[in-house]
Scaffold this motif. Structure first.
Motif, PDB file in Angstrom:
ATOM      1  N   VAL A 111      -5.756  48.768 120.835  1.00 45.87           N
ATOM      2  CA  VAL A 111      -5.797  48.044 122.070  1.00 45.87           C
ATOM      3  C   VAL A 111      -6.969  48.142 122.862  1.00 45.87           C
ATOM      4  O   VAL A 111      -7.594  47.382 123.553  1.00 45.87           O
ATOM      5  N   LEU A 112      -7.515  49.548 122.783  1.00 44.33           N
ATOM      6  CA  LEU A 112      -8.743  49.724 123.465  1.00 44.33           C
ATOM      7  C   LEU A 112      -9.975  49.300 122.976  1.00 44.33           C
ATOM      8  O   LEU A 112     -10.713  48.400 123.662  1.00 44.33           O
ATOM      9  N   GLU A 113     -10.047  48.852 121.643  1.00 44.24           N
ATOM     10  CA  GLU A 113     -10.925  47.759 120.815  1.00 44.24           C
ATOM     11  C   GLU A 113     -10.748  46.422 121.513  1.00 44.24           C
ATOM     12  O   GLU A 113     -11.935  45.794 121.718  1.00 44.24           O
ATOM     13  N   GLN A 114      -9.789  46.004 121.687  1.00 43.87           N
ATOM     14  CA  GLN A 114      -9.732  44.757 122.331  1.00 43.87           C
ATOM     15  C   GLN A 114     -10.182  44.411 123.478  1.00 43.87           C
ATOM     16  O   GLN A 114     -10.856  43.525 123.983  1.00 43.87           O
ATOM     17  N   LEU A 115      -9.944  45.578 124.427  1.00 44.62           N
ATOM     18  CA  LEU A 115     -10.288  45.704 125.708  1.00 44.62           C
ATOM     19  C   LEU A 115     -11.935  45.671 125.932  1.00 44.62           C
ATOM     20  O   LEU A 115     -12.565  45.046 126.846  1.00 44.62           O
ATOM     21  N   ARG A 116     -12.569  46.567 124.964  1.00 48.22           N
ATOM     22  CA  ARG A 116     -13.737  46.836 125.005  1.00 48.22           C
ATOM     23  C   ARG A 116     -14.631  45.576 124.776  1.00 48.22           C
ATOM     24  O   ARG A 116     -15.660  45.072 125.263  1.00 48.22           O
ATOM     25  N   ASN A 117     -13.998  44.492 123.980  1.00 49.56           N
ATOM     26  CA  ASN A 117     -14.825  43.240 123.693  1.00 49.56           C
ATOM     27  C   ASN A 117     -14.770  42.186 124.897  1.00 49.56           C
ATOM     28  O   ASN A 117     -15.348  41.202 124.766  1.00 49.56           O
ATOM     29  N   ARG A 118     -13.936  42.866 126.189  1.00 50.41           N
ATOM     30  CA  ARG A 118     -13.999  41.701 126.984  1.00 50.41           C
ATOM     31  C   ARG A 118     -15.429  41.438 127.734  1.00 50.41           C
ATOM     32  O   ARG A 118     -15.671  40.307 127.845  1.00 50.41           O
ATOM     33  N   CYS A 119     -16.206  42.509 127.693  1.00 56.59           N
ATOM     34  CA  CYS A 119     -17.373  42.379 128.337  1.00 56.59           C
ATOM     35  C   CYS A 119     -18.375  43.724 128.240  1.00 56.59           C
ATOM     36  O   CYS A 119     -18.003  44.618 127.577  1.00 56.59           O
ATOM     37  N   ASN A 120     -19.547  43.526 128.344  1.00 53.86           N
ATOM     38  CA  ASN A 120     -20.545  44.862 128.115  1.00 53.86           C
ATOM     39  C   ASN A 120     -20.014  45.804 128.935  1.00 53.86           C
ATOM     40  O   ASN A 120     -20.182  47.043 128.507  1.00 53.86           O
ATOM     41  N   ASN A 121     -19.710  45.454 130.284  1.00 49.53           N
ATOM     42  CA  ASN A 121     -19.450  46.753 131.281  1.00 49.53           C
ATOM     43  C   ASN A 121     -18.073  47.280 130.643  1.00 49.53           C
ATOM     44  O   ASN A 121     -18.095  48.641 130.614  1.00 49.53           O
ATOM     45  N   TRP A 122     -17.114  46.624 130.050  1.00 48.73           N
ATOM     46  CA  TRP A 122     -15.953  47.040 129.720  1.00 48.73           C
ATOM     47  C   TRP A 122     -16.163  47.963 128.421  1.00 48.73           C
ATOM     48  O   TRP A 122     -15.536  49.055 128.291  1.00 48.73           O
ATOM     49  N   GLN A 123     -17.004  47.471 127.643  1.00 44.47           N
ATOM     50  CA  GLN A 123     -17.502  48.212 126.246  1.00 44.47           C
ATOM     51  C   GLN A 123     -17.923  49.440 126.585  1.00 44.47           C
ATOM     52  O   GLN A 123     -17.475  50.492 126.012  1.00 44.47           O
ATOM     53  N   GLN A 124     -18.831  49.479 127.619  1.00 43.12           N
ATOM     54  CA  GLN A 124     -19.488  50.940 127.907  1.00 43.12           C
ATOM     55  C   GLN A 124     -18.264  51.808 128.618  1.00 43.12           C
ATOM     56  O   GLN A 124     -18.297  52.848 128.193  1.00 43.12           O
ATOM     57  N   GLU A 125     -17.473  51.281 129.641  1.00 43.65           N
ATOM     58  CA  GLU A 125     -16.737  52.284 130.307  1.00 43.65           C
ATOM     59  C   GLU A 125     -15.730  52.799 129.406  1.00 43.65           C
ATOM     60  O   GLU A 125     -15.206  53.828 129.564  1.00 43.65           O
ATOM     61  N   LEU A 126     -15.117  51.844 128.472  1.00 46.92           N
ATOM     62  CA  LEU A 126     -14.082  52.302 127.634  1.00 46.92           C
ATOM     63  C   LEU A 126     -14.359  52.974 126.473  1.00 46.92           C
ATOM     64  O   LEU A 126     -13.566  53.398 125.538  1.00 46.92           O
ATOM     65  N   SER A 127     -15.702  53.133 126.257  1.00 48.29           N
ATOM     66  CA  SER A 127     -16.332  53.804 125.062  1.00 48.29           C
ATOM     67  C   SER A 127     -16.442  55.401 125.411  1.00 48.29           C
ATOM     68  O   SER A 127     -17.003  56.173 124.472  1.00 48.29           O
ATOM     69  N   ARG A 128     -16.411  56.081 126.739  1.00 43.47           N
ATOM     70  CA  ARG A 128     -16.513  57.151 126.952  1.00 43.47           C
ATOM     71  C   ARG A 128     -15.553  58.073 126.133  1.00 43.47           C
ATOM     72  O   ARG A 128     -14.242  57.877 126.320  1.00 43.47           O
ATOM     73  N   THR A 129     -15.955  59.141 125.700  1.00 42.97           N
ATOM     74  CA  THR A 129     -15.398  60.155 124.901  1.00 42.97           C
ATOM     75  C   THR A 129     -14.308  61.066 125.715  1.00 42.97           C
ATOM     76  O   THR A 129     -13.463  61.608 125.041  1.00 42.97           O
ATOM     77  N   ASP A 130     -14.587  60.862 127.052  1.00 41.13           N
ATOM     78  CA  ASP A 130     -13.504  61.867 127.737  1.00 41.13           C
ATOM     79  C   ASP A 130     -12.454  61.066 128.203  1.00 41.13           C
ATOM     80  O   ASP A 130     -11.738  61.467 129.215  1.00 41.13           O
ATOM     81  N   LEU A 131     -12.342  59.694 127.892  1.00 42.71           N
ATOM     82  CA  LEU A 131     -11.265  58.915 128.362  1.00 42.71           C
ATOM     83  C   LEU A 131      -9.927  59.640 128.047  1.00 42.71           C
ATOM     84  O   LEU A 131      -9.651  59.951 126.884  1.00 42.71           O
ATOM     85  N   LEU A 132      -8.771  59.628 128.945  1.00 38.80           N
ATOM     86  CA  LEU A 132      -7.705  60.147 128.925  1.00 38.80           C
ATOM     87  C   LEU A 132      -6.871  58.937 128.682  1.00 38.80           C
ATOM     88  O   LEU A 132      -6.959  57.866 129.271  1.00 38.80           O
ATOM     89  N   CYS A 133      -5.609  59.128 127.876  1.00 38.29           N
ATOM     90  CA  CYS A 133      -4.836  58.158 127.776  1.00 38.29           C
ATOM     91  C   CYS A 133      -3.102  58.429 127.903  1.00 38.29           C
ATOM     92  O   CYS A 133      -2.879  59.450 127.600  1.00 38.29           O
ATOM     93  N   ALA A 134      -2.378  57.306 128.672  1.00 37.42           N
ATOM     94  CA  ALA A 134      -1.039  57.927 128.696  1.00 37.42           C
ATOM     95  C   ALA A 134      -0.060  56.744 128.440  1.00 37.42           C
ATOM     96  O   ALA A 134      -0.483  55.490 128.589  1.00 37.42           O
ATOM     97  N   VAL A 135       0.834  56.847 127.645  1.00 34.66           N
ATOM     98  CA  VAL A 135       1.866  55.727 127.264  1.00 34.66           C
ATOM     99  C   VAL A 135       3.173  56.116 127.959  1.00 34.66           C
ATOM    100  O   VAL A 135       3.744  57.402 127.613  1.00 34.66           O
ATOM    101  N   ASN A 136       3.668  55.401 128.659  1.00 31.07           N
ATOM    102  CA  ASN A 136       5.011  55.532 129.462  1.00 31.07           C
ATOM    103  C   ASN A 136       4.801  56.822 130.146  1.00 31.07           C
ATOM    104  O   ASN A 136       5.772  57.672 130.397  1.00 31.07           O
ATOM    105  N   GLN A 137       3.589  57.083 130.772  1.00 31.63           N
ATOM    106  CA  GLN A 137       3.526  58.259 131.824  1.00 31.63           C
ATOM    107  C   GLN A 137       3.226  59.417 131.128  1.00 31.63           C
ATOM    108  O   GLN A 137       3.713  60.669 131.671  1.00 31.63           O
ATOM    109  N   GLN A 138       2.980  59.521 129.820  1.00 37.44           N
ATOM    110  CA  GLN A 138       2.945  61.002 129.209  1.00 37.44           C
ATOM    111  C   GLN A 138       1.669  60.711 128.602  1.00 37.44           C
ATOM    112  O   GLN A 138       1.167  59.826 127.559  1.00 37.44           O
ATOM    113  N   LEU A 139       0.716  61.857 128.599  1.00 41.54           N
ATOM    114  CA  LEU A 139      -0.417  62.131 128.069  1.00 41.54           C
ATOM    115  C   LEU A 139      -0.318  61.718 126.591  1.00 41.54           C
ATOM    116  O   LEU A 139       0.400  62.529 125.992  1.00 41.54           O
TER     117      LEU A 139
END
Lengths: 149, 83, 149, 83
Positions: B33-61
């Motif tokens: 999903v993240l890869e798909q989002l990154r491909n939207r534009c250069n800015n999203w590519q950069q922001e969503l490639s940060r290694t410190d990004l956290l992720c939650a599914v249904n409000q659980q890390l």
């Protein structure tokens, strides 16, 4: 064992929390932590805004309290975290523990703060004379978790 | 549909609070999903490639290896700074 | 850095202590510890009497607060210890720390309690249905000091 | 004169709260004073031989090797149990 968790924009009252905590049967020790908005070193902080992830924050705080409860025998755990805009010196967060013995109360209170700092979805934005800045996560907060692992 | 939420600095930098992704009933990997989002534009590519990004599914890390499917709430955000 | 120490038969008010502690400039964290009279497991504790060594107690508490101040950067330290006769659930001791950061406030508060338990001349006598007994010092309290050495 | 104080269980067992000891202007060792006190009677011998006995000179905790002299306040007591 009772757990009380609140995420609110209203201020909290440490005296009321303390009075509830000390009622717990076989409670010999109450430890409280309160976090306040600090001035910046150059004194230009007007206020800060606390954003959160509604729904997840409450669940995350309950999960952290339950982890503490599994590690130690606790009488009561209270966690309150404010959201919205706060001024310097205002209260941000309260963690209170009632337990039979002091070592456990200290450990649980510090454990909860360390996990809250790393796992609960809150973000601070500082409003200063120079502009608005998102607060960066501190390496020392991440480091603090290692002693509990 | 998967409801995707962004918070704090990430929300501001992406200029997006919520994004709906159709997944055609498939179970997806968060990393996909993240890869798909990154491909939207250069800015999203950069922001969503940060290694410190956290992720939650249904409000659980969760780690990026977790899976998501129709009806799930997926959230991305920067390291938390509460307390 | 301010130190406040009191040895008194009167009760203390955690809310007033907290309100003073949080006033300290550059204070981002307040940690408080309160010790209460616990029931005995067989529920027969009528009351306990706290004896002390007048003059030495105050000096001992100030010395402990100063040791904490030498180890860590603290904004304020409050220590209050009651003497005389106390009933179950009543407050015995309060230690409150104001500091810039939480780790320091937790450490100093626990350090002071550990030293107080081993170095401050107070003695507890329990009045129970079975008679009056001097409380024995606990090995765990002595053990607690080792981590600070 | 050295003023000697006893506290808590020790005070009760010795049936003594305060004891004045003449030291003829000499500087004494706490251990020597303690030996003199022990010789008063069997009960004092026993109570003052406890290895967990604590000692303070002029309201400061000291080891039994400390010295005392005229005008000093010397105190003996059991392990403390406050807090």
């Amino acid at each position: 064992m009772s757990i009380f968790v609140a995420v609110q924009s209203d201020d909290f009252c440490v005296a009321s929390e303390y009075n509830e905590l000390r009622q717990h049967a076989s409670c010999g020790a109450v430890v409280t932590f309160s976090g306040l908005v600090r001035e910046l070193s150059d004194n230009t902080l007007h206020s800060m805004t606390l954003e959160h992830y509604p729904g997840m924050t409450e669940q995350a705080l309950i999960a952290i309290a339950e982890q503490a409860q599994q590690r130690w025998q606790l009488g009561a755990v209270h966690i309150i975290h404010r959201v919205g805009t706060l001024k310097p010196h205002q209260q941000i967060v309260f963690v209170g523990i009632a337990s039979a013995h002091r070592a456990v109360a200290f450990a649980a209170c510090e454990f909860i703060m360390d996990y809250l700092k790393n796992r609960a979805p809150f973000w601070k934005k500082e409003h200063t004379a120079q502009g608005d800045y998102w607060v960066e996560a501190k390496a020392s907060d991440k480091q603090a978790l290692t002693r509990w692992e | 549909m998967i409801k995707i939420l962004f918070f704090a600095a990430l929300r501001e930098r992406l200029e997006c609070e919520q994004y709906l992704l159709s997944c055609d009933g498939k179970i997806l990997n968060v990393a996909t999903v993240l890869e798909q989002l990154r491909n939207r534009c250069n800015n999203w590519q950069q922001e969503l490639s940060r290694t410190d990004l956290l992720c939650a599914v249904n409000q659980q890390l969760v780690p990026l290896t977790a899976s998501v499917q129709d009806g799930d709430e997926l959230a991305f955000f920067p390291p938390v700074t509460g307390g």
